[in-house]
Design a protein around this motif. Structure first.
Motif, PDB file in Angstrom:
ATOM      1  N   THR A  62      -4.463   7.304  -1.084  1.00 28.72           N
ATOM      2  CA  THR A  62      -5.274   6.220  -1.637  1.00 28.72           C
ATOM      3  C   THR A  62      -4.566   5.630  -2.850  1.00 28.72           C
ATOM      4  N   VAL A  63      -5.052   4.471  -3.275  1.00 28.55           N
ATOM      5  CA  VAL A  63      -4.527   3.786  -4.460  1.00 28.55           C
ATOM      6  C   VAL A  63      -5.558   3.911  -5.571  1.00 28.55           C
ATOM      7  N   PHE A  85       0.824  -1.207   0.000  1.00 26.13           N
ATOM      8  CA  PHE A  85       0.000   0.000   0.000  1.00 26.13           C
ATOM      9  C   PHE A  85       0.862   1.264   0.000  1.00 26.13           C
ATOM     10  N   PHE A 122      -8.692  -1.270   0.834  1.00 23.31           N
ATOM     11  CA  PHE A 122      -7.613  -2.106   0.309  1.00 23.31           C
ATOM     12  C   PHE A 122      -7.519  -3.413   1.097  1.00 23.31           C
ATOM     13  N   SER A 150      -4.195   2.110 -11.250  1.00 26.50           N
ATOM     14  CA  SER A 150      -2.900   1.598 -10.804  1.00 26.50           C
ATOM     15  C   SER A 150      -3.007   0.157 -10.329  1.00 26.50           C
ATOM     16  N   LEU A 151      -4.080  -0.153  -9.588  1.00 25.76           N
ATOM     17  CA  LEU A 151      -4.259  -1.514  -9.088  1.00 25.76           C
ATOM     18  C   LEU A 151      -4.566  -2.482 -10.226  1.00 25.76           C
ATOM     19  N   LEU A 178       2.086   1.809  -3.578  1.00 28.22           N
ATOM     20  CA  LEU A 178       1.099   2.116  -4.616  1.00 28.22           C
ATOM     21  C   LEU A 178       0.306   3.389  -4.364  1.00 28.22           C
ATOM     22  N   LYS A 179       0.235   3.855  -3.132  1.00 29.28           N
ATOM     23  CA  LYS A 179      -0.662   4.958  -2.809  1.00 29.28           C
ATOM     24  C   LYS A 179      -0.141   6.292  -3.345  1.00 29.28           C
ATOM     25  N   ASP A 180      -1.066   7.203  -3.539  1.00 32.13           N
ATOM     26  CA  ASP A 180      -0.755   8.588  -3.897  1.00 32.13           C
ATOM     27  C   ASP A 180      -0.466   9.353  -2.600  1.00 32.13           C
TER      28      ASP A 180
END
Length: 543
Positions: A45-46, A35, A103, A50-51, A38-40
């Motif tokens: 959040t992701v 997490f 997530f 992207s996921l 990948l998160k901003d």
């Protein structure tokens, strides 16, 4: 942890509860790392895009061990698998992306602890959603889109079952190759015709006109009811759902390293032999190994697939302990190769109703197997703690223990001492039944195999080991016998040490201490001459 939600007490309680459930699975450290990668940083959040990217499957080189060609729709199906997983399980209430709690909740929906029937419903829902996104027709019907534990109606075609099994294998292949350097960009699909025929026979009422010995699965037009298919999958391939959970876990784990995901996939091959070549070289092909592995757990499940999964290790086929065409026929040759191996063993037999010395394409050939949880022992009685029988080709079925009797294995060689036996025990290998009425019996020369009806067997579950078996005993010619060790590296090392000790003892027995016979009086030649001249003379005791 993850996105902060301490502003609302209800959300905080929800986060604490979800984190507790994830922690029980042991995946919390991995998910925290994923997490954070990948998160901003601004929204914490992701993003969905992207996921979806990290669940995306793309294999440039795809092959199949079966001679039939791969449908054009299969690569299209793989292209939409990642989006289907995210849309089904990673639901977000915010436009900016998936929060930390969402997530974790998505991971629990995919990989959390759940009943086997619920996990199978999840798998079919993923497959149905993927087919819908790819524009492929599918007649599965779900009572509720949101409720996972809902009734499934409709039916599946044989071609649909092939695609479902191939998707599951692709997910398993991807999870196993995520850390391997070899075969990263390659995908080899197994021959699943024996599994599809098993589903057809178990689920379709009228299959009287079906030729099981020579059947084109792609042209098979039968409707498999969804309810019966679920029952078949739960009993015959209970570990099928593990392909999906392993795929999700492996993808999230590899997503933590962005450099690894962005690297170009390798185009190297499997190393020793390709699955297509192994299909003609071994009885344990990729498709047959995977079918058996779907009934196993732990070390045996991993070891049986080891020759066909890309690996950086050398000697993927070292698990093959015995092969009659290579090591010689007969119980003695068999014993010299498997003796000392204390671990699960899989024995496969290729037999035919015709003459074993005639190469006749009209003969009906079939393959059956037996799995024992311990090594073979030379006994004149049945023994063993557990095991399974398998009908492998042309139709796959698994026969687990019934729990009524424990006549799992019988393996008896000729006795070393020549003592008169009024009722000598049969020499050979057997599984199930009783002595003299074994369910499977292989003679000492590995020339004939006798298969009897299950009525006299209280050890293994009932069922035919090959099509049209009937009630009378069937005696067939053996074409090939293979034994694979599934005990892992430890069992192989123990057997290697055992063989070294035996070779050392044999070598020591062959040596003669010449110092003992230093003079003519002590030499064996003089002793022999004296015995021939006067055998009744009183002599000193032998040294």
């Amino acid at each position: 942890m993850g996105a902060s939600s301490s502003t609302a007490q209800t959300v905080s309680n929800e986060q604490r509860e979800v984190e507790s459930l994830v922690a029980s699975t042991g995946a919390m450290p991995m998910l925290l790392n994923t997490f954070s990668k990948l998160k901003d940083p601004q929204t914490n959040t992701v993003s969905l895009q992207s996921l979806q990217q990290y669940f995306y499957l793309n294999y440039k080189n795809t092959d199949c061990e079966a001679p039939s060609s791969i449908p054009i729709s299969f690569p299209v199906l793989l292209d939409h698998l990642g989006a289907s997983v995210v849309d089904l399980f990673y639901i977000t209430e915010k436009k900016e992306g998936i929060s930390w709690v969402e997530f974790l909740r998505g991971y629990l929906k995919c990989c959390g602890r759940m009943p086997a029937s619920l996990a199978l419903n999840l798998l079919l829902k993923v497959f149905s959603t993927t087919c819908a996104k790819a524009g492929l027709p599918l007649k599965l019907e779900f009572e509720s889109i949101d409720d996972v534990d809902c009734k499934i109606g409709g039916s599946l075609l044989a071609a649909d079952v092939v695609m479902l099994l191939w998707v599951c294998w692709t997910m398993l292949w991807d999870s196993k190759t995520s850390t391997s350097l070899k075969g990263k960009g390659n995908l080899c699909l197994p021959d699943v015709s024996h599994l599809v025929l098993s589903a057809v026979i178990s689920c379709v009422e009228d299959v009287s006109g079906l030729n099981l010995w020579d059947c084109d699965i792609s042209a098979l037009d039968v409707q498999i009811p969804a309810g019966k298919f679920l029952s078949w999958a739960l009993t015959t391939v209970p570990c099928l759902t593990g392909c999906f959970t392993q795929f999700v876990h492996a993808r999230l784990q590899s997503s933590a390293s962005l450099e690894q995901d962005k690297s170009e996939p390798s185009t190297s091959s499997l190393g020793e032999i390709s699955p297509r070549e192994a299909c003609n070289a071994y009885l344990l092909t990729l498709g047959r190994a995977w079918a058996i592995s779907l009934n196993l757990r732990g070390t045996p499940s991993a070891e049986i697939l080891k020759p066909y999964l890309p690996s950086d290790d050398i000697g993927a086929f070292e698990n093959l302990l015995y092969r009659s065409s290579l090591n010689g026929r007969g119980l003695n040759r068999f014993w010299s190769n498997i003796e000392g191996y204390h671990g699960p063993l899989l024995l496969l037999v290729l037999a035919t109703s015709g003459d074993a010395h005639e190469d006749s394409t009209g003969d009906r050939k079939w393959i059956i197997g037996a799995l024992t949880q311990q090594g073979f022992e030379n006994r004149d009685l049945f023994y063993g703690s557990s095991g399974s029988l398998y009908a492998i080709c042309p139709v796959f079925h698994a026969f687990s223990p019934l729990g009524k009797d424990k006549n799992f294995v019988y393996s008896h060689l000729h006795p070393t001492s020549r003592v008169y036996e009024p009722h000598p025990k049969p020499v050979g290998i057997a599984f199930g039944g009783t002595i003299g009425n074994e369910r499977i019996f292989i003679d000492e020369d590995f020339a004939r195999i006798t298969v009897r009806h299950h009525a006299g067997d209280k050890t293994y579950k009932h069922g035919s080991l090959f099509p049209s078996q009937g009630f009378l005993p069937v005696e067939a010619s053996i074409l090939e016998v293979e034994v694979w060790g599934l005990g892992g590296k430890t069992a192989k090392e123990v057997q290697t040490s055992y063989k070294r000790r035996e070779e050392l003892f044999i070598e020591q027995r062959r040596k003669v201490d010449l110092k003992t016979f230093a003079s003519w009086e002590d030499s064996p030649e003089k002793m022999m001459m004296d015995m021939m001249s006067d055998p009744n003379v009183v002599r000193r005791e032998d040294r």
